[in-house]
Design a protein around this motif. Structure first.
Motif, mmCIF file in Angstrom:
data_model
loop_
_atom_site.group_PDB
_atom_site.id
_atom_site.type_symbol
_atom_site.label_atom_id
_atom_site.label_comp_id
_atom_site.label_asym_id
_atom_site.label_seq_id
_atom_site.Cartn_x
_atom_site.Cartn_y
_atom_site.Cartn_z
ATOM 1 N N GLY A 39 11.525 -103.859 -12.092
ATOM 2 C CA GLY A 39 12.452 -103.433 -11.056
ATOM 3 C C GLY A 39 13.810 -104.081 -11.193
ATOM 4 N N LEU A 40 14.714 -103.765 -10.254
ATOM 5 C CA LEU A 40 16.104 -104.203 -10.315
ATOM 6 C C LEU A 40 16.528 -104.853 -9.008
ATOM 7 C CD1 LEU A 40 17.669 -100.995 -11.913
ATOM 8 C CD2 LEU A 40 17.220 -103.165 -13.087
ATOM 9 N N VAL A 41 17.416 -105.844 -9.135
ATOM 10 C CA VAL A 41 18.115 -106.450 -8.005
ATOM 11 C C VAL A 41 19.593 -106.403 -8.340
ATOM 12 C CG1 VAL A 41 18.438 -108.531 -6.613
ATOM 13 C CG2 VAL A 41 16.165 -107.979 -7.516
ATOM 14 N N SER A 42 20.405 -105.768 -7.499
ATOM 15 C CA SER A 42 21.837 -105.661 -7.787
ATOM 16 C C SER A 42 22.548 -105.080 -6.574
ATOM 17 C CB SER A 42 22.093 -104.766 -9.003
ATOM 18 O OG SER A 42 23.479 -104.577 -9.208
ATOM 19 N N ASP A 43 23.818 -105.449 -6.390
ATOM 20 C CA ASP A 43 24.606 -104.815 -5.340
ATOM 21 C C ASP A 43 24.962 -103.377 -5.702
ATOM 22 O OD1 ASP A 43 26.192 -105.779 -7.392
ATOM 23 O OD2 ASP A 43 27.611 -106.834 -6.108
ATOM 24 N N GLY A 44 24.624 -102.945 -6.904
ATOM 25 C CA GLY A 44 24.810 -101.542 -7.270
ATOM 26 C C GLY A 44 23.758 -100.628 -6.685
ATOM 27 N N ALA B 252 30.572 -101.623 -6.409
ATOM 28 C CA ALA B 252 30.834 -102.477 -7.566
ATOM 29 C C ALA B 252 29.576 -103.252 -7.948
ATOM 30 C CB ALA B 252 31.968 -103.449 -7.255
ATOM 31 N N THR B 253 29.431 -103.472 -9.258
ATOM 32 C CA THR B 253 28.245 -104.149 -9.790
ATOM 33 C C THR B 253 28.622 -105.566 -10.199
ATOM 34 O OG1 THR B 253 27.617 -101.998 -10.700
ATOM 35 C CG2 THR B 253 26.316 -103.897 -11.389
ATOM 36 N N THR B 254 28.347 -106.525 -9.318
ATOM 37 C CA THR B 254 28.665 -107.914 -9.634
ATOM 38 C C THR B 254 27.793 -108.416 -10.777
ATOM 39 O OG1 THR B 254 29.274 -108.319 -7.331
ATOM 40 C CG2 THR B 254 28.831 -110.249 -8.705
ATOM 41 N N GLU C 257 -1.758 -114.633 2.768
ATOM 42 C CA GLU C 257 -0.863 -113.666 2.115
ATOM 43 C C GLU C 257 0.460 -113.635 2.851
ATOM 44 O OE1 GLU C 257 -3.102 -110.023 2.040
ATOM 45 O OE2 GLU C 257 -4.909 -111.196 1.771
ATOM 46 N N VAL C 258 1.541 -113.925 2.157
ATOM 47 C CA VAL C 258 2.836 -114.146 2.783
ATOM 48 C C VAL C 258 3.868 -113.161 2.241
ATOM 49 C CG1 VAL C 258 4.678 -115.814 3.178
ATOM 50 C CG2 VAL C 258 2.303 -116.594 3.061
ATOM 51 N N CYS C 259 4.563 -112.475 3.148
ATOM 52 C CA CYS C 259 5.757 -111.718 2.767
ATOM 53 C C CYS C 259 6.917 -112.706 2.719
ATOM 54 C CB CYS C 259 6.041 -110.602 3.774
ATOM 55 S SG CYS C 259 4.840 -109.261 3.754
ATOM 56 N N GLN C 260 7.684 -112.683 1.654
ATOM 57 C CA GLN C 260 8.767 -113.641 1.482
ATOM 58 C C GLN C 260 9.929 -112.983 0.761
ATOM 59 O OE1 GLN C 260 6.546 -116.651 -0.660
ATOM 60 N NE2 GLN C 260 7.057 -115.767 -2.636
ATOM 61 N N TYR C 261 11.052 -113.683 0.695
ATOM 62 C CA TYR C 261 12.205 -113.127 -0.012
ATOM 63 C C TYR C 261 12.996 -114.233 -0.687
ATOM 64 C CZ TYR C 261 15.173 -114.601 3.962
ATOM 65 O OH TYR C 261 15.841 -115.337 4.926
ATOM 66 N N VAL C 262 13.738 -113.825 -1.714
ATOM 67 C CA VAL C 262 14.667 -114.701 -2.428
ATOM 68 C C VAL C 262 16.012 -114.006 -2.489
ATOM 69 C CG1 VAL C 262 15.254 -115.724 -4.653
ATOM 70 C CG2 VAL C 262 12.905 -115.868 -3.804
ATOM 71 N N LYS C 263 17.081 -114.704 -2.163
ATOM 72 C CA LYS C 263 18.430 -114.165 -2.305
ATOM 73 C C LYS C 263 19.009 -114.602 -3.641
ATOM 74 C CE LYS C 263 23.174 -114.443 -0.554
ATOM 75 N NZ LYS C 263 23.508 -113.042 -0.877
ATOM 76 N N PHE C 264 19.508 -113.638 -4.415
ATOM 77 C CA PHE C 264 20.192 -113.921 -5.672
ATOM 78 C C PHE C 264 21.692 -114.045 -5.412
ATOM 79 C CE2 PHE C 264 16.234 -112.162 -6.990
ATOM 80 C CZ PHE C 264 15.962 -112.676 -8.242
ATOM 81 N N ASN C 265 22.281 -115.137 -5.851
ATOM 82 C CA ASN C 265 23.731 -115.290 -5.791
ATOM 83 C C ASN C 265 24.299 -114.698 -7.080
ATOM 84 O OD1 ASN C 265 23.693 -116.899 -3.315
ATOM 85 N ND2 ASN C 265 22.676 -118.423 -4.603
ATOM 86 N N LEU C 266 24.613 -113.417 -7.036
ATOM 87 C CA LEU C 266 24.918 -112.669 -8.255
ATOM 88 C C LEU C 266 26.151 -113.195 -8.968
ATOM 89 C CD1 LEU C 266 24.204 -109.069 -6.902
ATOM 90 C CD2 LEU C 266 22.719 -110.495 -8.317
ATOM 91 N N GLU C 267 27.163 -113.614 -8.209
ATOM 92 C CA GLU C 267 28.380 -114.114 -8.831
ATOM 93 C C GLU C 267 28.155 -115.479 -9.466
ATOM 94 O OE1 GLU C 267 32.175 -113.954 -10.181
ATOM 95 O OE2 GLU C 267 31.324 -112.379 -8.902
#
Length: 867
Positions: free
Chosen positions: A215-220, A240-242, A346-356
């Motif tokens: 899969g993909l993670v992107s501001d695009g 825009a695609t950072t 079983e845990v739902c969780q998230y990670v934030k990517f600092n794309l810049e």
């Protein structure tokens, strides 16, 4: 080669055409086959788009796919936002299994086989392929400007064991990246812009270390995206695609014996300081952080104590995942690969990517309880899976919908004792989380539903759905759960409204706060003992920006119950919101009682397959237009008819099909309502004072009812006709005067036949796709092994049929452009992504065996030039 059945069907139909004259004869006379020509292979008819020959880019000029291999499967088109550009991929049965084409909005490249030095092409997992596009930002760096419109294809295939063998090396699935330089897509000497040998992205190299999700993670990305081991559901937008982050789930062998599953990722930087003709460099193969749970290890030799589930959601620079933890020393996922039950949290969780900055935050748990795998209390977080389908994107809302504070919903059990002991929460509820999109912090959480501690009123993850308003200022959630208000526990319907925090004109915002934003839940189906809710349906056409809401503060929900007396009752729930007061309400009214089981096709939540009942906006005041099928002969005989009704102003009711007892409406064909226009840009809505521009329509001006109908008497074995009536939503005319063809004044005209005139073949006419641009509607359908196109456009005469016709008879265009060769397979239809205009650039694909040849070949035709 051509199948015998299809060959003789074609001969029979052409014979029928010769007998009937005008309708069919004109169709065959305006298409000519040209053989043995060095120029055009086929002539084109009047279809409003490029000729089929534009897509015949293979070696012999007769099709898209290569001449010496059969088309196999895996066809998918990845649209680059609203640009008209995109990437096509599919499989053949040859040695180089996966082929790709680039489409620039006008022309296609020849088929290019993706390959890598170390990859076994025959092992390519074509279902796992994804594509990302590069759109420059305004940071002043020229590197990404030089890559504007370029793409990266990510694909999965086995590697090849090194020779001589490297210690620890073995066959395993790997992620590869193929770069596409669009400045070279016209250059055969440079492989038409496609990187000739792909880069390896994943680095684990032992035998059995295989990929299960890509899969993909992107501001695009455009809105929420869904990924699992069977595929994906995502759209690429125009933002825009950072940076582009590709992630995958992979099995590892940390201890040489067990199964260690982790989520990996690699970052691609469009601002990388290298020559623009050189592919971007894959970032390091890194592992995704997981929430640190006491007594469950995620690293090293004991990493079998944690494992991610094969379902992911991403939204711009956030990746949401579900991870299971087991108590150390008692079991591990090496020997007990279970996602539920005792000793598993079983845990739902998230990670934030600092794309810049090319960094990631630590993982954040969406479980509000403190989790300890050593205690007897278990936790279970589950993402929403509408109708048990992972690909319905309905659980995350954020900046792509104009929402300043991200909203995520999932189903949550917390601190449950599955062994029957004391517990703080008896069963699962619907959990809403607010997340700061800038820093990734979890701002607040609340259960949306109420918990009745006296009964098991669990919310199930596949019985939840939501809709955001066209202006993005509120979201309605609806779900099933049990209600105990009488002698029996019945499944009942609930809803709740969440008021979003919107951006100000200067980009700033002030959060409403969760206590203000989330209203109390509303039990829209009052409990009636022994009567369960068996189906729920939103009005059709809802959605952000492109959705239809003639009253922006109102939307409608329908639900179905079985009375246990042979009757089924449909109720209408009117959901209203006052954005200024941040209040909401719901009013339930009876709609109709059916005396048979026609509407049983409503299955779970939502009723996306709308074969018997459908409803959409009626153009003003939040009114709805409804079409439904009913057996008026029940229980003595079958006589299925189609009816229409408007609820609200200019209300009315009428049968709208042939109105003839010799004909019946086809129950297994989807009942389609196509509304126009789709509306204008969200910028015309002022989210500060909640005022709408008068020139910005919310509702539909026309609703086209598309249905199937067949004769039940002497010719009952024949296929059904594809028919339509146009409903004009202008309330200045009475309901019966609002239809074309007319049903008013006692002169009940037959509906308009969209498909081939004067023919009722044994093959049914089947819709393959449709698109809308303003008031224009296009429909692609297949019949007698060919593809045809019908189009509606306003002609200035309110009372005349606006569909393509010749003296009142349907006159569709032949799409596959050669009536001497029938289609072998068809049904691949795609439109541009993240745009309200779904007609221009729409494309349909099919396969044929040409000139009685031995290879099945792929073809395409695009409406318009895609610009």
């Amino acid at each position: 080669m051509m199948m015998g059945r299809k060959y003789w069907t074609l001969i029979a139909v052409l014979s029928i055409c010769a007998l009937f004259g005008a309708g069919c004869k004109r169709k065959s006379s305006r298409n000519t086959t040209i053989t043995n020509s060095d120029d055009d292979i086929f002539t084109t008819d009047e279809f409003p788009g490029a000729p089929v020959q534009n897509g015949n880019v293979a070696d012999d000029g007769r099709a898209m796919s290569v001449s010496s291999e059969d088309f196999d499967d895996g066809l998918e088109y990845f649209a680059d936002g609203s640009s008209g550009r995109g990437i096509l991929k599919y499989h053949t049965n040859g040695d180089d299994n996966m082929y790709v084409h680039y489409y620039n909005g006008e022309t296609w490249t020849p088929p290019i086989a993706v390959r890598a030095y170390e990859a076994d092409a025959s092992s390519t997992d074509y279902d796992a392929t994804v594509v990302a596009f590069i759109h420059p930002n305004d940071d002043g760096d020229d590197d990404d400007q030089n890559r504007a419109g370029d793409a990266i294809i990510f694909w999965v295939a086995n590697d090849v064991v090194q020779s001589p063998a490297i210690p620890g090396d073995g066959n395993n699935q790997c992620v590869w990246s193929t770069y596409v330089d669009i400045s070279e897509t016209g250059n055969a000497a440079n492989n038409y812009g496609f990187q000739e040998y792909a880069d390896r992205v994943s680095m684990q190299d032992e035998s059995g270390e295989n990929i299960s999700v890509l899969g993909l993670v992107s501001d695009g990305l455009c809105g929420e995206a869904r990924w699992d081991d069977n595929g994906h559901s995502y759209s690429w937008g125009d933002d825009a695609t950072t940076a582009i982050v590709v992630f995958w789930q992979q099995t590892g062998e940390n201890d040489g014996a067990g199964t260690d599953i982790r989520t990996h990722f690699s970052r691609f930087d469009p601002d990388e300081s290298i020559a623009p003709e050189i592919p971007l460099t894959p970032g390091a193969d890194s592992t995704l952080d997981e929430v640190n749970i006491p007594f469950a290890d995620e690293t090293g030799l004991t990493s079998e104590e944690t494992t991610p589930y094969n379902l992911y959601c991403s939204y711009n620079d956030f990746l949401f995942s579900r991870v299971a933890y087991v108590f150390a020393g008692t079991a591990s996922f090496e020997t007990e690969f279970s996602m539920s039950g005792d000793e598993v949290d079983e845990v739902c969780q998230y990670v934030k990517f600092n794309l810049e900055a090319a960094t990631t935050n630590t993982a954040v748990s969406l479980n509000p309880a403190s989790i300890d795998t050593s205690d007897g209390l278990e936790n279970d977080g589950r993402f929403i899976r509408t109708n048990q389908d992972n690909y319905a994107r309905n659980s995350i809302y954020g900046s792509d919908e104009g929402v300043a504070v991200m909203v995520e919903v999932h189903v949550q059990n917390q601190n449950v004792d599955y062994d029957g002991g004391a517990s703080t929460v008896e069963d699962s509820g619907l959990m809403l989380s607010e997340i700061d999109q800038a820093d990734g912090s979890l701002d607040g959480q609340s259960f949306v539903d109420l918990d009745d501690v006296t009964i098991y009123d669990s919310v199930r993850s596949y019985l939840v759905d939501s809709r955001i308003s066209r202006n993005g200022d509120y979201i309605w959630f609806a779900w099933y759960e049990e209600t105990d208000l009488g002698a029996f526990i019945d499944r009942s319907g609930w809803c709740a409204c969440y008021h979003t925090t919107r951006y100000n004109d200067d980009g700033t915002f002030t959060s409403l706060g969760l206590a203000t934003a989330l209203d109390a839940p509303f039990n829209y189906m009052g409990d009636i003992d022994t009567q369960d809710q068996i189906g729920v349906m939103w009005q059709d056409g809802l959605g952000y920006v492109c959705g239809a809401q003639s009253d922006p503060d109102m939307m409608t929900l329908f639900y179905l119950i079985n009375t246990n007396t042979g009757d089924e009752e449909v109720f209408r729930v009117v959901l209203t919101v006052d954005p200024a007061l941040e209040t909401s309400g719901a009013v339930t009214t009876p709609y109709y009682t059916f005396d048979d089981t026609n509407v049983q096709s409503w299955d779970r939540f939502p009723a996306d397959v709308r074969r018997d009942f459908n409803a959409t906006d009626a153009g003003s005041n939040g009114d709805v237009f409804i079409a439904y099928r009913e057996d008026i002969g029940f229980p003595v005989y079958d006589d299925d008819r189609l009816f229409a009704q408007r609820l609200g102003g200019a209300s009315g009711f009428s049968e709208i099909d042939m109105f003839d007892s010799n004909f019946q409406v086809r129950g297994f064909m989807e009942l389609t309502l196509i509304g126009t226009p789709r509306g204008s840009d969200i910028g015309e809505y002022n989210d500060v004072d909640a005022e709408d521009s008068e020139s910005r329509p919310h509702g539909f001006s026309n609703v086209h009812v598309i249905f199937g109908e067949y004769e039940t008497g002497e010719y009952g074995s024949n296929g059904y006709a594809l028919r339509t009536r146009q409903y004009r939503t202008d309330t200045s005319r009475p309901f019966l005067d609002a239809f074309v063809p007319s049903i008013a004044g006692g002169s009940f005209e037959r509906p308009f036949d969209l498909d081939l005139p004067f023919i009722d073949p044994s093959d049914d006419a089947q819709i393959q796709g449709w698109g809308v641009s303003g008031d224009t509607v296009g429909i692609w359908f297949s019949e007698i092994d060919h593809m045809y196109y019908q189009e509606f456009s306003e002609n200035g005469d309110d009372d005349s049929v606006g569909w393509l016709n010749n003296e009142g008879q349907s006159n569709p265009y032949l799409v596959d452009d050669d009536n001497s060769e029938t289609m072998n397979d068809w049904g691949w239809f795609f439109t541009r992504s993240c745009t309200c205009d779904t007609l221009d650039g729409a494309m349909v694909f099919w396969t044929k065996y040409y000139m009685f040849g031995s290879y099945e070949r792929l073809q395409v035709r695009v409406r318009g030039d895609g610009n």
